[in-house]
Scaffold this motif. Structure first.
Motif, PDB file in Angstrom:
ATOM      1  N   LEU A  29     -49.484 -38.123 -42.058  1.00  0.00           N
ATOM      2  CA  LEU A  29     -49.661 -39.293 -41.198  1.00  0.00           C
ATOM      3  C   LEU A  29     -48.728 -39.229 -39.988  1.00  0.00           C
ATOM      4  O   LEU A  29     -49.132 -39.580 -38.871  1.00  0.00           O
ATOM      5  N   SER A  30     -47.514 -38.762 -40.206  1.00  0.00           N
ATOM      6  CA  SER A  30     -46.564 -38.615 -39.080  1.00  0.00           C
ATOM      7  C   SER A  30     -47.081 -37.600 -38.065  1.00  0.00           C
ATOM      8  O   SER A  30     -47.033 -37.841 -36.853  1.00  0.00           O
ATOM      9  N   ARG A  31     -47.577 -36.454 -38.551  1.00  0.00           N
ATOM     10  CA  ARG A  31     -48.116 -35.428 -37.645  1.00  0.00           C
ATOM     11  C   ARG A  31     -49.326 -35.949 -36.876  1.00  0.00           C
ATOM     12  O   ARG A  31     -49.491 -35.679 -35.685  1.00  0.00           O
ATOM     13  N   MET A  32     -50.160 -36.704 -37.565  1.00  0.00           N
ATOM     14  CA  MET A  32     -51.353 -37.245 -36.914  1.00  0.00           C
ATOM     15  C   MET A  32     -50.982 -38.305 -35.881  1.00  0.00           C
ATOM     16  O   MET A  32     -51.651 -38.416 -34.850  1.00  0.00           O
ATOM     17  N   THR A  33     -49.934 -39.059 -36.149  1.00  0.00           N
ATOM     18  CA  THR A  33     -49.440 -40.045 -35.179  1.00  0.00           C
ATOM     19  C   THR A  33     -48.892 -39.326 -33.953  1.00  0.00           C
ATOM     20  O   THR A  33     -49.196 -39.689 -32.809  1.00  0.00           O
ATOM     21  N   GLU A  34     -48.094 -38.285 -34.185  1.00  0.00           N
ATOM     22  CA  GLU A  34     -47.531 -37.497 -33.080  1.00  0.00           C
ATOM     23  C   GLU A  34     -48.629 -36.841 -32.240  1.00  0.00           C
ATOM     24  O   GLU A  34     -48.494 -36.714 -31.032  1.00  0.00           O
ATOM     25  N   ALA A  35     -49.709 -36.429 -32.892  1.00  0.00           N
ATOM     26  CA  ALA A  35     -50.822 -35.800 -32.176  1.00  0.00           C
ATOM     27  C   ALA A  35     -51.638 -36.825 -31.382  1.00  0.00           C
ATOM     28  O   ALA A  35     -52.473 -36.452 -30.557  1.00  0.00           O
ATOM     29  N   GLY A  36     -51.399 -38.109 -31.650  1.00  0.00           N
ATOM     30  CA  GLY A  36     -52.120 -39.152 -30.925  1.00  0.00           C
ATOM     31  C   GLY A  36     -53.463 -39.513 -31.540  1.00  0.00           C
ATOM     32  O   GLY A  36     -54.261 -40.225 -30.938  1.00  0.00           O
ATOM     33  N   TRP A  37     -53.738 -39.064 -32.771  1.00  0.00           N
ATOM     34  CA  TRP A  37     -55.014 -39.338 -33.424  1.00  0.00           C
ATOM     35  C   TRP A  37     -55.024 -40.684 -34.123  1.00  0.00           C
ATOM     36  O   TRP A  37     -56.084 -41.275 -34.314  1.00  0.00           O
ATOM     37  N   ILE A  38     -53.831 -41.134 -34.521  1.00  0.00           N
ATOM     38  CA  ILE A  38     -53.727 -42.440 -35.157  1.00  0.00           C
ATOM     39  C   ILE A  38     -52.551 -43.192 -34.554  1.00  0.00           C
ATOM     40  O   ILE A  38     -51.647 -42.591 -33.966  1.00  0.00           O
ATOM     41  N   HIS A  39     -52.597 -44.498 -34.693  1.00  0.00           N
ATOM     42  CA  HIS A  39     -51.544 -45.375 -34.180  1.00  0.00           C
ATOM     43  C   HIS A  39     -50.887 -46.062 -35.373  1.00  0.00           C
ATOM     44  O   HIS A  39     -51.572 -46.515 -36.292  1.00  0.00           O
ATOM     45  N   LEU A  40     -49.580 -46.130 -35.360  1.00  0.00           N
ATOM     46  CA  LEU A  40     -48.812 -46.781 -36.412  1.00  0.00           C
ATOM     47  C   LEU A  40     -48.308 -48.121 -35.913  1.00  0.00           C
ATOM     48  O   LEU A  40     -47.765 -48.225 -34.813  1.00  0.00           O
ATOM     49  N   ARG A  41     -48.513 -49.127 -36.734  1.00  0.00           N
ATOM     50  CA  ARG A  41     -48.001 -50.464 -36.455  1.00  0.00           C
ATOM     51  C   ARG A  41     -47.210 -50.908 -37.680  1.00  0.00           C
ATOM     52  O   ARG A  41     -47.693 -50.796 -38.806  1.00  0.00           O
ATOM     53  N   ILE A  42     -45.999 -51.371 -37.470  1.00  0.00           N
ATOM     54  CA  ILE A  42     -45.160 -51.863 -38.566  1.00  0.00           C
ATOM     55  C   ILE A  42     -45.372 -53.364 -38.683  1.00  0.00           C
ATOM     56  O   ILE A  42     -45.319 -54.084 -37.693  1.00  0.00           O
ATOM     57  N   GLU A  43     -45.599 -53.805 -39.900  1.00  0.00           N
ATOM     58  CA  GLU A  43     -45.879 -55.216 -40.143  1.00  0.00           C
ATOM     59  C   GLU A  43     -44.973 -55.724 -41.258  1.00  0.00           C
ATOM     60  O   GLU A  43     -44.772 -55.038 -42.254  1.00  0.00           O
ATOM     61  N   GLU A  44     -44.448 -56.904 -41.081  1.00  0.00           N
ATOM     62  CA  GLU A  44     -43.642 -57.521 -42.135  1.00  0.00           C
ATOM     63  C   GLU A  44     -44.592 -58.027 -43.209  1.00  0.00           C
ATOM     64  O   GLU A  44     -45.539 -58.758 -42.920  1.00  0.00           O
ATOM     65  N   GLU A  45     -44.355 -57.623 -44.422  1.00  0.00           N
ATOM     66  CA  GLU A  45     -45.166 -58.104 -45.535  1.00  0.00           C
ATOM     67  C   GLU A  45     -44.526 -59.375 -46.067  1.00  0.00           C
ATOM     68  O   GLU A  45     -43.316 -59.461 -46.205  1.00  0.00           O
ATOM     69  N   THR A  46     -45.329 -60.355 -46.362  1.00  0.00           N
ATOM     70  CA  THR A  46     -44.789 -61.640 -46.789  1.00  0.00           C
ATOM     71  C   THR A  46     -44.215 -61.598 -48.199  1.00  0.00           C
ATOM     72  O   THR A  46     -43.203 -62.210 -48.465  1.00  0.00           O
ATOM     73  N   LYS A  47     -44.828 -60.889 -49.118  1.00  0.00           N
ATOM     74  CA  LYS A  47     -44.332 -60.833 -50.495  1.00  0.00           C
ATOM     75  C   LYS A  47     -43.242 -59.788 -50.606  1.00  0.00           C
ATOM     76  O   LYS A  47     -43.446 -58.633 -50.314  1.00  0.00           O
ATOM     77  N   GLY A  48     -42.076 -60.201 -51.069  1.00  0.00           N
ATOM     78  CA  GLY A  48     -40.985 -59.264 -51.289  1.00  0.00           C
ATOM     79  C   GLY A  48     -40.235 -58.869 -50.029  1.00  0.00           C
ATOM     80  O   GLY A  48     -39.262 -58.130 -50.099  1.00  0.00           O
ATOM     81  N   GLY A  49     -40.679 -59.281 -48.871  1.00  0.00           N
ATOM     82  CA  GLY A  49     -39.983 -58.984 -47.637  1.00  0.00           C
ATOM     83  C   GLY A  49     -40.025 -57.528 -47.203  1.00  0.00           C
ATOM     84  O   GLY A  49     -39.264 -57.120 -46.334  1.00  0.00           O
ATOM     85  N   ARG A  50     -40.893 -56.733 -47.796  1.00  0.00           N
ATOM     86  CA  ARG A  50     -40.990 -55.318 -47.412  1.00  0.00           C
ATOM     87  C   ARG A  50     -41.869 -55.158 -46.182  1.00  0.00           C
ATOM     88  O   ARG A  50     -42.798 -55.929 -45.965  1.00  0.00           O
ATOM     89  N   THR A  51     -41.562 -54.134 -45.419  1.00  0.00           N
ATOM     90  CA  THR A  51     -42.412 -53.843 -44.262  1.00  0.00           C
ATOM     91  C   THR A  51     -43.555 -52.955 -44.708  1.00  0.00           C
ATOM     92  O   THR A  51     -43.450 -52.223 -45.693  1.00  0.00           O
ATOM     93  N   ARG A  52     -44.631 -53.022 -43.971  1.00  0.00           N
ATOM     94  CA  ARG A  52     -45.810 -52.237 -44.280  1.00  0.00           C
ATOM     95  C   ARG A  52     -46.208 -51.461 -43.037  1.00  0.00           C
ATOM     96  O   ARG A  52     -46.199 -52.013 -41.934  1.00  0.00           O
ATOM     97  N   LYS A  53     -46.548 -50.184 -43.228  1.00  0.00           N
ATOM     98  CA  LYS A  53     -47.020 -49.356 -42.120  1.00  0.00           C
ATOM     99  C   LYS A  53     -48.546 -49.404 -42.114  1.00  0.00           C
ATOM    100  O   LYS A  53     -49.189 -49.027 -43.081  1.00  0.00           O
ATOM    101  N   ILE A  54     -49.083 -49.857 -40.995  1.00  0.00           N
ATOM    102  CA  ILE A  54     -50.531 -49.983 -40.838  1.00  0.00           C
ATOM    103  C   ILE A  54     -50.983 -48.914 -39.842  1.00  0.00           C
ATOM    104  O   ILE A  54     -50.427 -48.789 -38.750  1.00  0.00           O
ATOM    105  N   TYR A  55     -52.013 -48.156 -40.231  1.00  0.00           N
ATOM    106  CA  TYR A  55     -52.524 -47.075 -39.394  1.00  0.00           C
ATOM    107  C   TYR A  55     -53.909 -47.438 -38.873  1.00  0.00           C
ATOM    108  O   TYR A  55     -54.726 -48.015 -39.586  1.00  0.00           O
ATOM    109  N   ALA A  56     -54.154 -47.067 -37.620  1.00  0.00           N
ATOM    110  CA  ALA A  56     -55.456 -47.279 -36.985  1.00  0.00           C
ATOM    111  C   ALA A  56     -55.808 -46.013 -36.207  1.00  0.00           C
ATOM    112  O   ALA A  56     -54.929 -45.296 -35.727  1.00  0.00           O
TER     113      ALA A  56
END
Length: 183
Positions: free
Chosen positions: A43-70
């Motif tokens: 996923l990191s390589r694909m993000t670097e290649a520009g094929w996918i976009h990473l968005r970090i989102e705060e998850e409400t349960k447990g306060g963990r962040t979630r990485k969302i890919y598009a």
């Protein structure tokens, strides 16, 4: 192969990494699992290649962040390229898995790409059946020892021939069905 899967899944909408891993593990079948150590660097390589976009989102349960890919426009282009790539027959099991991945995403490519993929896989099936038939004929003509093993090999080849016949019949029918579709 996993690039195709990730891009195909993202064609359906954005997903977080855990969901991609879960769906991929279900898609590859029993006995084969994709670790986080394989997926997240991809996923990191694909993000670097520009094929996918990473968005970090705060998850409400447990306060963990979630990485969302598009998927990006470049990712859609890469997906199309991967769908058009010719399947390599070796190893045969890998070609079958890639073919199954491609079939899942047929709804995102043209009729011509679907037909080319089916024809491609049909040729792999036919070559495999020819190989099995040649080796079976060799075993029957040469009668190598031990007979116990030879007989079991012949049973295994009978099994492979029957699977190949069923695969070929299904693929042929699918080609005919898609050819009959209106453009």
């Amino acid at each position: 192969m996993y690039e195709l899967f990730v891009l195909g899944e993202l064609m359906t909408g954005e997903k977080h990494g855990y969901m991609l891993q879960d769906v991929l593990n279900n898609a590859v079948g029993l006995g084969r699992k994709i670790s986080s150590g394989t997926l997240y660097p991809l996923l990191s390589r694909m993000t670097e290649a520009g094929w996918i976009h990473l968005r970090i989102e705060e998850e409400t349960k447990g306060g963990r962040t979630r990485k969302i890919y598009a998927i990006t426009d470049a990712g859609r282009q890469r997906f199309e390229e991967l769908m058009k790539e010719t399947l390599e027959p070796n190893p045969e099991a890998e070609a079958a898995l890639i073919f199954r991945f491609k079939m899942v995403y047929f709804g995102y490519v043209t009729k011509e790409v679907r037909l080319a993929c089916l024809e491609d896989y049909l040729q792999i099936i036919r070559r495999s059946r020819e190989y099995v038939s040649r080796f079976e004929a060799y075993l029957q003509s040469q009668q190598p020892e031990p007979a116990k093993q030879r007989n079991q090999l012949l049973r295994m080849f009978d099994y492979r021939k029957r699977l190949g016949e069923a695969d070929e019949a299904w693929i042929t029918a699918e080609i005919e069905r898609i050819q009959a579709e209106e453009d």
